[in-house]
Design an enzyme around this catalytic site. Sequence first.
Site, mmCIF file in Angstrom:
data_model
loop_
_atom_site.group_PDB
_atom_site.id
_atom_site.type_symbol
_atom_site.label_atom_id
_atom_site.label_comp_id
_atom_site.label_asym_id
_atom_site.label_seq_id
_atom_site.Cartn_x
_atom_site.Cartn_y
_atom_site.Cartn_z
ATOM 1 N N ASP A 1 0.856 -1.186 0.000
ATOM 2 C CA ASP A 1 0.000 0.000 0.000
ATOM 3 C C ASP A 1 0.897 1.242 0.000
ATOM 4 O O ASP A 1 2.112 1.144 0.194
ATOM 5 C CB ASP A 1 -0.889 -0.033 1.254
ATOM 6 C CG ASP A 1 -2.090 0.887 1.150
ATOM 7 O OD1 ASP A 1 -2.310 1.475 0.082
ATOM 8 O OD2 ASP A 1 -2.812 1.012 2.160
ATOM 9 N N GLU B 1 2.771 4.900 -4.137
ATOM 10 C CA GLU B 1 2.784 5.777 -5.323
ATOM 11 C C GLU B 1 4.124 6.500 -5.543
ATOM 12 O O GLU B 1 4.411 6.766 -6.725
ATOM 13 C CB GLU B 1 1.652 6.816 -5.217
ATOM 14 C CG GLU B 1 0.275 6.227 -5.297
ATOM 15 C CD GLU B 1 -0.137 5.443 -4.053
ATOM 16 O OE1 GLU B 1 -0.860 4.452 -4.192
ATOM 17 O OE2 GLU B 1 0.290 5.811 -2.940
ATOM 18 N N ASP C 1 -8.972 4.041 -2.310
ATOM 19 C CA ASP C 1 -9.852 4.500 -1.225
ATOM 20 C C ASP C 1 -11.166 5.054 -1.767
ATOM 21 O O ASP C 1 -11.355 6.274 -1.901
ATOM 22 C CB ASP C 1 -9.130 5.560 -0.390
ATOM 23 C CG ASP C 1 -7.924 4.986 0.329
ATOM 24 O OD1 ASP C 1 -7.833 3.753 0.438
ATOM 25 O OD2 ASP C 1 -7.070 5.778 0.777
#
Length: 798
Positions: free
Chosen positions: A465, A468, A541
Amino acid sequence: MEGPNLQHRALLDTLVLTEKGARLKLLEPDTQTTLLLTVSPCKTDTVRILIDELQPIKARYRVPDVRTEEPQVEHLRVERRSEDSVTLSWSSGRHQVRVWRFPFRLEILSEDKAMVTFNSKGRLWLETLQGPPGATSHGSELQEDHTGGLWKETFRQFVDIKANGPSSIGSDLCLHGFSHVYGLPEHADGLQLRDTRDGEPYRLYNLDVFAYDLSSRLGLYGSVPLLLAHKPDRTLGVFWLNASETFVNVHYSTSDHQDGRTPPVKRRRVEPQTDVHWLSESGVIDCVVLLGPSPQQLFTQYAQLTGYQALPPLFALGYHQCRWNYADEDDVKAVDAGFDRHDIPYDVIWLDIEHTDGKRYFTWDSALFPEPAGLQLHLEKKKRKLVVISDPHIKVDPDWLLYCEARDGQHFVKNRQGQIYQGSCWPGESSYLDFTSSDTRAWYSRCFGLDKYKGSTPSLFVWNDMNEPSVFDGPEQTMPKDAVHYGGWEHRELHNLYGFYQHMATVEGLITRSGGVERPFVLSRSFFAGSQRFGAIWTGDNVASWEYLRISIPMLLSLSVAGIAFCGADVGGFVQDPEPELLVRWYQAGALQPFFRGHSAKETKRREPWLFGEDVTAAIRTVIQQRYCLLPYWYTVFHQAHTSGLPPLRPLWVEFPREQSTLTVDNQYMIGGALLACPVTEAGVQEVKVLIPGSGEVWYDVHSAKAYNGGRTLSLPVTLDTVPVFQRGGSVVCRSAECGSCTADLQQLPLSITVALDSQEAADGECYLDDGHSFRYRDNKAFCLRRFTLLSGRLLCR
């Protein structure tokens, strides 16, 4: 964004034919900049267009590791030459390339008609790298000395210093005859790309965007710079291999064409076209045109280029139960027992960041999870798995051995001054692993070894997670573009690759942990072209609302056509609390999508399936059980993705390429070639409309077996228990006769075969089986692939 119109001149007299394609020089007369163009038609029916500076002051970044191998280049010959152009052909004879001298443009032709024109509007753009005035070296130590003019950019309180000046690149392509284009994930938008003249371009820049806006062209967590164009007789692809921030404009229009075969009065005919303009911050122009011509052939061409979808272990196609966070070992065991008590199958339970010791990955909170290996053993006795999170940021803690190892091994990204870059994330002050380094990836992979990752067992799997990467105090909540990676490359060059490399390293770690025997399962939030080789991704999300449920379908279809086949969206919505009807409808949709996980934020109310009353529990139980019964079919279509590149989830136009009515449909889809699904995504509806494609075809409602003729739109009554799914006439679908409590049970259960006859009373299909977890299917050819054919009332299996 559109950029200037620079009239480049192709110096045709410099044309050289080599083993790697045709090379010639391009000259921009105003600046006298000389570029080198390489055109490489490949045996895979693709054409690569590569443009770089002829003599850059230092090498420009070329994206590594995304292509699986260099395709074999066709032997080129000069077909025709004139003062204005040169036409090249190759052995297959189906296509040609024509290079026009001035203004420079490059056409890819089929039967002497242009399909694609590169630089059709003269927007070829490549800013040449600059060296600091008076400098003898262009290394990163000079970066801080030059901060004036264009070399310094300010965004809010952030300053971005460009080591070698602005270095953007771009070009435009005209796709002749096309009026529908798709791809460019990830955006919270419809399947067909919109004309960007009414707003912003599509942005490809991986960012942590909490509760992202809908109908937006802003970049989200991952990016695939692949655009697909489709019309009834051809599907084309354009792959723009660049990992820096990229913008894409799409313009739909029509053009007049002269046709010499018609009388003068009727000479002009109107043809649609799509103009696509790409602009990237840095790198080289590396553009591959995939020639199809069918959707299936294009998917194979793209898989040959960037890799086939990894074949997941069977358990990964089951249902996953996740929450931020299950509180402790007793909580995990209670939830596990709840599924058994309510007769709901599931395979995997997940732990978010709170399971660690102070957000230190590869650790456990000893108060909450005192016996993690025992917990995994408890689950493994029921053939279930545990997934834990592992993010790319490492807590700055000189007393933590793993941090010290990474620091001393030079495994962290640096700032432009050459110091270890630090930013804020879940643990507070953090440093970020430099996964672009093969040494760092190898070190990180070893961290998953059972001897190093204390408390782990072979039934523990991983979730990447925040990769990015997410930096809470960084520009746009990510890493500064002038941070420095291995080899001296700035972050701006490779930003969109960061999560791809963590995903790669994690997968390699799990494979190594098993001695190369077991298939890994790793979910990643960030991704790039080629991430399909490593595992699964999800859409991040999202929000518990009907609008987010609806947008999840075109988002997953866009990912699927761009090669990212193992994809899903958080069932129920990550944030906010879904009403019971929405939760049921989301489970119904999620059960008909590749990656099936319920997940929610820690601020939300608990939402295990049995907490909303028996009616809701029964509805959710039914769709999860149906998912498990359908797993032999899901496994078979994943085998097809793994071997042919065909995604399990397909827009209708993939299976019905000649039907105009399918081109804009993105609320329903095909699962493989046999099943059509139309999840209900509106509140309180009693009727839905479903397009049944294929004039002359027969479709069967999978629940009632009622037959419908194709080529029309049905109005179907629905209740809360109704999920419209149809089996295509002429297909055979294998199911499990029972659902079991997890996927391991399916290996012991008999198969049921559903034969749906077409109008000729024939049908065929296949079923793929293996051990469900190892690489023996690949290394020892230990698998079973059965083809079923029904002819003249006899069902044949071979």
